[in-house]
Design an enzyme around this catalytic site. Structure first.
Site, PDB file in Angstrom:
ATOM      1  N   TYR A 163      -4.112  -1.792  -9.695  1.00 42.40           N
ATOM      2  CA  TYR A 163      -3.735  -1.546  -8.293  1.00 42.40           C
ATOM      3  C   TYR A 163      -4.121  -2.716  -7.378  1.00 42.40           C
ATOM      4  O   TYR A 163      -3.315  -3.189  -6.573  1.00 42.40           O
ATOM      5  CB  TYR A 163      -4.420  -0.255  -7.840  1.00 42.40           C
ATOM      6  CG  TYR A 163      -4.199   0.136  -6.399  1.00 42.40           C
ATOM      7  CD1 TYR A 163      -2.971   0.613  -5.962  1.00 42.40           C
ATOM      8  CD2 TYR A 163      -5.237   0.043  -5.465  1.00 42.40           C
ATOM      9  CE1 TYR A 163      -2.781   0.980  -4.640  1.00 42.40           C
ATOM     10  CE2 TYR A 163      -5.058   0.418  -4.149  1.00 42.40           C
ATOM     11  CZ  TYR A 163      -3.826   0.887  -3.733  1.00 42.40           C
ATOM     12  OH  TYR A 163      -3.653   1.250  -2.418  1.00 42.40           O
TER      13      TYR A 163
ATOM     14  N   LYS B 209      -1.808  -5.498  -5.213  1.00 40.11           N
ATOM     15  CA  LYS B 209      -1.914  -5.645  -3.761  1.00 40.11           C
ATOM     16  C   LYS B 209      -2.171  -7.112  -3.395  1.00 40.11           C
ATOM     17  O   LYS B 209      -1.570  -7.638  -2.463  1.00 40.11           O
ATOM     18  CB  LYS B 209      -3.055  -4.761  -3.223  1.00 40.11           C
ATOM     19  CG  LYS B 209      -2.762  -3.271  -3.272  1.00 40.11           C
ATOM     20  CD  LYS B 209      -1.783  -2.894  -2.197  1.00 40.11           C
ATOM     21  CE  LYS B 209      -1.425  -1.438  -2.181  1.00 40.11           C
ATOM     22  NZ  LYS B 209      -0.201  -1.155  -1.414  1.00 40.11           N
TER      23      LYS B 209
ATOM     24  N   ASN C 135      -9.673   3.292   2.715  1.00 37.04           N
ATOM     25  CA  ASN C 135      -9.751   4.758   2.549  1.00 37.04           C
ATOM     26  C   ASN C 135      -9.278   5.542   3.772  1.00 37.04           C
ATOM     27  O   ASN C 135     -10.104   6.028   4.554  1.00 37.04           O
ATOM     28  CB  ASN C 135     -11.189   5.194   2.251  1.00 37.04           C
ATOM     29  CG  ASN C 135     -11.646   4.725   0.896  1.00 37.04           C
ATOM     30  OD1 ASN C 135     -10.919   4.848  -0.085  1.00 37.04           O
ATOM     31  ND2 ASN C 135     -12.837   4.157   0.843  1.00 37.04           N
TER      32      ASN C 135
ATOM     33  N   GLU D  35      -5.197  12.797  -5.180  1.00 39.54           N
ATOM     34  CA  GLU D  35      -5.944  12.882  -3.932  1.00 39.54           C
ATOM     35  C   GLU D  35      -7.188  12.000  -3.956  1.00 39.54           C
ATOM     36  O   GLU D  35      -7.743  11.713  -4.993  1.00 39.54           O
ATOM     37  CB  GLU D  35      -6.327  14.345  -3.631  1.00 39.54           C
ATOM     38  CG  GLU D  35      -7.298  14.982  -4.606  1.00 39.54           C
ATOM     39  CD  GLU D  35      -6.651  15.474  -5.892  1.00 39.54           C
ATOM     40  OE1 GLU D  35      -5.499  15.098  -6.181  1.00 39.54           O
ATOM     41  OE2 GLU D  35      -7.323  16.218  -6.635  1.00 39.54           O
TER      42      GLU D  35
ATOM     43  N   ALA E 249     -11.190  10.992  -2.253  1.00 37.14           N
ATOM     44  CA  ALA E 249     -12.438  11.754  -2.107  1.00 37.14           C
ATOM     45  C   ALA E 249     -12.466  12.696  -0.891  1.00 37.14           C
ATOM     46  O   ALA E 249     -12.852  13.869  -1.048  1.00 37.14           O
ATOM     47  CB  ALA E 249     -13.627  10.794  -2.082  1.00 37.14           C
TER      48      ALA E 249
HETATM   49  P1  NAD Z   1       1.295   8.052  -0.399  1.00 34.66           P
HETATM   50  O1  NAD Z   1       1.275   8.124  -1.888  1.00 34.66           O
HETATM   51  O2  NAD Z   1       1.107   9.313   0.348  1.00 34.66           O
HETATM   52  O3  NAD Z   1       2.638   7.356   0.100  1.00 34.66           O
HETATM   53  C1  NAD Z   1       3.343   6.408  -0.649  1.00 34.66           C
HETATM   54  C2  NAD Z   1       4.772   6.861  -0.711  1.00 34.66           C
HETATM   55  O4  NAD Z   1       5.534   5.878  -1.431  1.00 34.66           O
HETATM   56  C3  NAD Z   1       4.944   8.178  -1.502  1.00 34.66           C
HETATM   57  O5  NAD Z   1       5.554   9.162  -0.688  1.00 34.66           O
HETATM   58  C4  NAD Z   1       5.815   7.795  -2.668  1.00 34.66           C
HETATM   59  O6  NAD Z   1       6.735   8.800  -3.052  1.00 34.66           O
HETATM   60  C5  NAD Z   1       6.528   6.562  -2.147  1.00 34.66           C
HETATM   61  N1  NAD Z   1       7.042   5.756  -3.236  1.00 34.66           N
HETATM   62  C6  NAD Z   1       6.431   5.459  -4.415  1.00 34.66           C
HETATM   63  N2  NAD Z   1       7.260   4.750  -5.192  1.00 34.66           N
HETATM   64  C7  NAD Z   1       8.407   4.590  -4.501  1.00 34.66           C
HETATM   65  C8  NAD Z   1       9.639   3.980  -4.794  1.00 34.66           C
HETATM   66  N3  NAD Z   1       9.856   3.375  -5.988  1.00 34.66           N
HETATM   67  N4  NAD Z   1      10.628   4.016  -3.895  1.00 34.66           N
HETATM   68  C9  NAD Z   1      10.437   4.645  -2.694  1.00 34.66           C
HETATM   69  N5  NAD Z   1       9.278   5.259  -2.354  1.00 34.66           N
HETATM   70  C10 NAD Z   1       8.291   5.230  -3.258  1.00 34.66           C
HETATM   71  O7  NAD Z   1       0.189   6.981  -0.006  1.00 34.66           O
HETATM   72  P2  NAD Z   1      -0.420   6.604   1.401  1.00 34.66           P
HETATM   73  O8  NAD Z   1      -1.825   7.016   1.387  1.00 34.66           O
HETATM   74  O9  NAD Z   1       0.468   7.055   2.506  1.00 34.66           O
HETATM   75  O10 NAD Z   1      -0.391   5.007   1.313  1.00 34.66           O
HETATM   76  C11 NAD Z   1       0.601   4.220   1.947  1.00 34.66           C
HETATM   77  C12 NAD Z   1       0.340   2.751   1.646  1.00 34.66           C
HETATM   78  O11 NAD Z   1      -0.975   2.398   2.090  1.00 34.66           O
HETATM   79  C13 NAD Z   1       0.390   2.385   0.157  1.00 34.66           C
HETATM   80  O12 NAD Z   1       0.908   1.096   0.011  1.00 34.66           O
HETATM   81  C14 NAD Z   1      -1.071   2.373  -0.238  1.00 34.66           C
HETATM   82  O13 NAD Z   1      -1.329   1.548  -1.356  1.00 34.66           O
HETATM   83  C15 NAD Z   1      -1.703   1.822   1.025  1.00 34.66           C
HETATM   84  N6  NAD Z   1      -3.131   2.180   1.116  1.00 34.66           N
HETATM   85  C16 NAD Z   1      -3.487   3.475   1.332  1.00 34.66           C
HETATM   86  C17 NAD Z   1      -4.824   3.806   1.415  1.00 34.66           C
HETATM   87  C18 NAD Z   1      -5.270   5.225   1.657  1.00 34.66           C
HETATM   88  O14 NAD Z   1      -6.489   5.459   1.690  1.00 34.66           O
HETATM   89  N7  NAD Z   1      -4.390   6.185   1.841  1.00 34.66           N
HETATM   90  C19 NAD Z   1      -5.803   2.821   1.243  1.00 34.66           C
HETATM   91  C20 NAD Z   1      -5.397   1.513   0.999  1.00 34.66           C
HETATM   92  C21 NAD Z   1      -4.050   1.206   0.963  1.00 34.66           C
END
Ligand code: NAD
Length: 341
Positions: free
Chosen positions: A156, A160, A185, A198, A200
């Protein structure tokens, strides 16, 4: 955008808009006055966390170039939040899947360049940081330069970091205005709280709610509970995305709370919200990630004049209440409870 002003009439693309942060972002952009928000996600629409009837909602796989081309058509700004991801349990066991998200960002960058979009936002992560700087739970907060020399989270984090660099080179070589935020997070309502992906904060809320519901007053914690983290409330994340997108910041920047807490401390907070005390068992074999991680907010304070500030207690209360209502809805439908840790 023309003359530095946002054009609210031209479409804005939110890739991954059916997800947690993307769903909130679509709502926020519409509240800001955007007339045309195109929201694309691979999940069937019934599984989106939020669906705005005012938005243009599209189900499509953005690993495919032709779908990215259609998604970017006539678009002013692209927000790429689409990614195959989850909490530690998911990313430690699905490294290839995590790396395949590189196709999404690569194709979106190429099609954004060709469609001459104004600005491109990429959601990066604190998982890009060098693992050697996260060995001690008593952390020195991570500043942006700590991503190099590169030794990010396997799978992952590498994806990134690579995608961050891809944004940089599309900016340098093609003049595409890219903005990159390293999220730390993010948590809040309308996100994943069960099923294995999910994180933590949501997992702890679900476990405490289940303990209250079933009367089984114990909780399993991954690791020894002394690992430290900071958690960013969704409203702070959305505010930060807006500031970063509208800034002249070319380089990646931390977007995270600096309120450090141990996982045991996080459980204390959730127990207090749930008004319960649980017996704790520690699963030392479960994925637990790095020992310590916090966000150094010097850059965001200097460059953007503010940093995430919602107190963990306050954000967790709202998150708990939402997960509790989802838990109740599921119980009413008599769907069997998940056995996920
Ligand atoms: P999430 O999993 O809820 O949302 C990601 C969405 O991308 C999902 O709805 C998924 O269906 C969609 N997706 C995956 N593959 C796809 C594809 N091939 N085509 C179209 N859609 C696709 O995650 P999130 O928490 O909303 O995270 C959003 C972004 O932020 C991500 O890039 C994640 O890596 C980054 N991020 C999130 C966190 C966090 O704590 N939530 C932390 C660091 C980075």
């Amino acid at each position: 955008m023309s003359n530095g002003k946002v054009d609210f009439g031209r479409p804005v693309l939110v890739a991954g808009g059916g997800g947690f942060i993307g769903g909130h972002l679509v709502t926020r952009l519409m509240e800001q006055g955007h007339k045309h928000v195109r929201c694309v996600d691979i999940k069937p629409m019934g599984q989106w966390y939020q669906t705005s009837t005012e938005a243009e909602n599209v189900v499509a796989d953005l690993t495919l170039a032709e779908n990215c081309k259609a998604a970017c058509e006539d678009v002013a700004d692209v927000y790429n939040l689409a990614c195959d991801m989850g909490g530690m349990g998911f990313i430690e066991n699905n490294k290839a899947l995590c790396m395949l998200s590189v196709l999404i960002n690569t194709h979106l960058l190429m099609e954004s360049r060709d469609a001459k979009v104004d600005r491109f936002f990429y959601a990066s992560s604190a998982c890009v940081y060098n693992a050697d700087k996260q060995i001690n739970p008593d952390v020195i907060p991570l500043k942006e330069a700590d991503a190099y020399p590169a030794m990010p989270e396997d799978g992952y984090g590498w994806e990134k970091l690579f995608s961050e660099r891809m944004c940089r080179h599309f900016r340098e070589d093609y003049g595409l205005k890219t903005r990159v935020a390293r999220f730390h997070n993010v948590y809040g309502p309308y996100g994943t709280w069960d099923g294995g992906r999910e994180k933590a904060p949501a997992a702890m809320c679900r476990k405490v709610i289940a303990a209250n519901d079933t009367g089984q007053h114990n909780i399993e914690i991954w690791g020894d509970g002394e690992q430290t983290r900071s958690f960013t409330y969704i409203d702070d994340c959305l505010h930060g995305i807006n500031l970063i997108m509208n800034s002249n910041l070319d380089e990646p920047i931390n977007l995270g709370s600096s309120e450090l807490v141990t996982i045991n401390g996080l459980v204390d907070i959730v127990e207090e919200i749930g008004n319960i005390k649980l017996d704790r068992t520690y699963n030392l074999d479960a994925p637990k990630g790095v020992n310590g991680r916090n966000s150094d907010n010097t850059m965001i304070l200097e460059r953007l004049g503010g940093a995430p500030s919602t107190r963990l207690k306050d954000g967790m209360k709202k998150t708990y209440q939402w997960i509790e209502s989802e838990y109740r809805k599921r119980e009413e439908k008599s769907v069997p409870a998940s056995s996920n840790a």
